[in-house]
Motif scaffolding. Structure first.
Motif, PDB file in Angstrom:
ATOM      1  N   SER A   1      25.725   0.697 -26.408  1.00 47.23           N
ATOM      2  CA  SER A   1      25.145   0.669 -24.888  1.00 47.23           C
ATOM      3  C   SER A   1      23.934   1.465 -24.787  1.00 47.23           C
ATOM      4  CB  SER A   1      26.284   1.176 -23.941  1.00 47.23           C
ATOM      5  OG  SER A   1      25.762   1.195 -22.744  1.00 47.23           O
ATOM      6  N   PHE A   2      23.871   2.910 -25.483  1.00 46.70           N
ATOM      7  CA  PHE A   2      22.726   3.401 -25.355  1.00 46.70           C
ATOM      8  C   PHE A   2      21.563   2.572 -26.117  1.00 46.70           C
ATOM      9  CE2 PHE A   2      24.965   7.839 -25.701  1.00 46.70           C
ATOM     10  CZ  PHE A   2      25.359   7.726 -24.517  1.00 46.70           C
ATOM     11  N   SER A   3      21.968   2.097 -27.217  1.00 43.55           N
ATOM     12  CA  SER A   3      20.713   1.344 -27.964  1.00 43.55           C
ATOM     13  C   SER A   3      20.271   0.183 -27.000  1.00 43.55           C
ATOM     14  CB  SER A   3      21.141   0.712 -29.273  1.00 43.55           C
ATOM     15  OG  SER A   3      20.275   0.169 -29.972  1.00 43.55           O
ATOM     16  N   ALA A   4      21.294  -0.531 -26.228  1.00 39.42           N
ATOM     17  CA  ALA A   4      20.826  -1.670 -25.450  1.00 39.42           C
ATOM     18  C   ALA A   4      19.633  -1.264 -24.342  1.00 39.42           C
ATOM     19  CB  ALA A   4      22.045  -2.230 -24.855  1.00 39.42           C
ATOM     20  N   ASP A   5      20.263   0.184 -23.750  1.00 42.31           N
ATOM     21  CA  ASP A   5      19.462   0.658 -22.745  1.00 42.31           C
ATOM     22  C   ASP A   5      18.137   1.304 -23.254  1.00 42.31           C
ATOM     23  OD1 ASP A   5      21.384  -0.097 -20.969  1.00 42.31           O
ATOM     24  OD2 ASP A   5      22.373   1.756 -20.841  1.00 42.31           O
ATOM     25  N   GLY A   6      17.715   1.217 -24.637  1.00 42.76           N
ATOM     26  CA  GLY A   6      16.524   1.717 -25.187  1.00 42.76           C
ATOM     27  C   GLY A   6      16.791   3.101 -25.323  1.00 42.76           C
ATOM     28  N   ILE A   7      17.724   3.723 -25.481  1.00 35.98           N
ATOM     29  CA  ILE A   7      18.174   5.186 -25.857  1.00 35.98           C
ATOM     30  C   ILE A   7      18.601   4.915 -27.459  1.00 35.98           C
ATOM     31  CG2 ILE A   7      19.408   7.267 -25.575  1.00 35.98           C
ATOM     32  CD1 ILE A   7      19.842   6.201 -22.658  1.00 35.98           C
ATOM     33  N   ASN A   8      17.552   5.579 -28.307  1.00 34.57           N
ATOM     34  CA  ASN A   8      17.854   5.582 -29.611  1.00 34.57           C
ATOM     35  C   ASN A   8      18.470   7.041 -30.156  1.00 34.57           C
ATOM     36  OD1 ASN A   8      17.608   2.754 -30.143  1.00 34.57           O
ATOM     37  ND2 ASN A   8      15.384   3.095 -29.998  1.00 34.57           N
ATOM     38  N   LEU A   9      19.006   7.138 -31.009  1.00 37.12           N
ATOM     39  CA  LEU A   9      19.649   8.342 -31.468  1.00 37.12           C
ATOM     40  C   LEU A   9      19.268   8.499 -32.795  1.00 37.12           C
ATOM     41  CD1 LEU A   9      23.172   8.593 -29.702  1.00 37.12           C
ATOM     42  CD2 LEU A   9      20.890   9.381 -28.750  1.00 37.12           C
ATOM     43  N   HIS A  10      18.324   9.099 -33.089  1.00 41.02           N
ATOM     44  CA  HIS A  10      18.071   9.481 -34.510  1.00 41.02           C
ATOM     45  C   HIS A  10      17.585  10.788 -34.944  1.00 41.02           C
ATOM     46  CE1 HIS A  10      14.310   7.960 -32.387  1.00 41.02           C
ATOM     47  NE2 HIS A  10      13.715   9.003 -33.112  1.00 41.02           N
ATOM     48  N   TYR A  11      17.447  10.827 -36.152  1.00 44.06           N
ATOM     49  CA  TYR A  11      16.937  12.448 -36.515  1.00 44.06           C
ATOM     50  C   TYR A  11      16.211  12.583 -37.545  1.00 44.06           C
ATOM     51  CZ  TYR A  11      20.512  11.271 -40.147  1.00 44.06           C
ATOM     52  OH  TYR A  11      21.009  10.440 -41.284  1.00 44.06           O
ATOM     53  N   ARG A  12      15.442  13.648 -37.655  1.00 44.59           N
ATOM     54  CA  ARG A  12      14.497  13.723 -38.850  1.00 44.59           C
ATOM     55  C   ARG A  12      14.818  14.140 -40.018  1.00 44.59           C
ATOM     56  NH1 ARG A  12       9.666  15.601 -35.062  1.00 44.59           N
ATOM     57  NH2 ARG A  12       9.097  13.441 -34.001  1.00 44.59           N
ATOM     58  N   VAL A  13      14.518  13.951 -41.366  1.00 47.30           N
ATOM     59  CA  VAL A  13      15.181  14.324 -42.714  1.00 47.30           C
ATOM     60  C   VAL A  13      13.827  14.323 -43.431  1.00 47.30           C
ATOM     61  CG1 VAL A  13      16.320  13.852 -44.470  1.00 47.30           C
ATOM     62  CG2 VAL A  13      17.230  13.593 -42.607  1.00 47.30           C
ATOM     63  N   LYS A  14      13.444  15.664 -44.043  1.00 44.99           N
ATOM     64  CA  LYS A  14      12.673  15.826 -44.933  1.00 44.99           C
ATOM     65  C   LYS A  14      13.239  15.546 -46.320  1.00 44.99           C
ATOM     66  CE  LYS A  14       9.273  19.075 -46.663  1.00 44.99           C
ATOM     67  NZ  LYS A  14       8.525  20.284 -46.725  1.00 44.99           N
TER      68      LYS A  14
END
Length: 140
Positions: free
Chosen positions: A41-54
């Motif tokens: 539902s978040f993704s469909a609303d344009g809210i993408n949860l991601h994180y950064r990794v080096k």
């Protein structure tokens, strides 16, 4: 944090589960389904949860492209995007331009060797592909 840890912490916050407790398989399966639907539902609303990794990976002389993802040549989580990259040669770091893969396909000469200056990322599924320009002339 794993999905199970997130779910159990949520149940503890709501007072449904005591601190240090665990859910039975049926409750955990039900909660995981709800959790996945919430993320969709978040993704469909344009809210993408991601994180950064080096991360760092060795480059092989003469190898112009690398698959990246679970079980790929660069075995890691498949990135959605690559924001920064550099080549480390001894004690020096050389930044690389991050460009879209479509631009790579427009290059007329893709076999020139040298220290890579551009990275093109194709976010295909299940594994992405990193294309380098120039083709590495040595191991970096």
């Amino acid at each position: 944090m794993t999905a199970q840890e997130i779910i159990e912490a949520s149940f503890q916050e709501l007072g449904i589960l005591v601190s240090g407790g665990t859910l039975n398989t049926d409750d955990l399966t039900w909660a995981l389904g709800k959790f996945n639907r919430m993320l969709n539902s978040f993704s469909a609303d344009g809210i993408n949860l991601h994180y950064r990794v080096k991360e760092s990976f060795p480059l092989v002389s003469g190898t112009p492209s690398y698959s990246i993802g679970s079980g790929a040549i660069l075995d890691t989580v498949r990135p959605i995007t690559i924001e920064q990259a550099f080549i480390r040669d001894s004690d020096h770091d050389y930044p690389m331009g991050i460009r879209p893969a479509a631009e790579y396909w427009g290059l007329s000469e893709k076999t020139t060797e040298g220290r890579p200056v551009k990275l093109y990322y194709g976010s295909t599924y299940p594994n992405g592909t990193i294309y380098l320009y120039y083709v590495p002339d040595s191991a970096y």
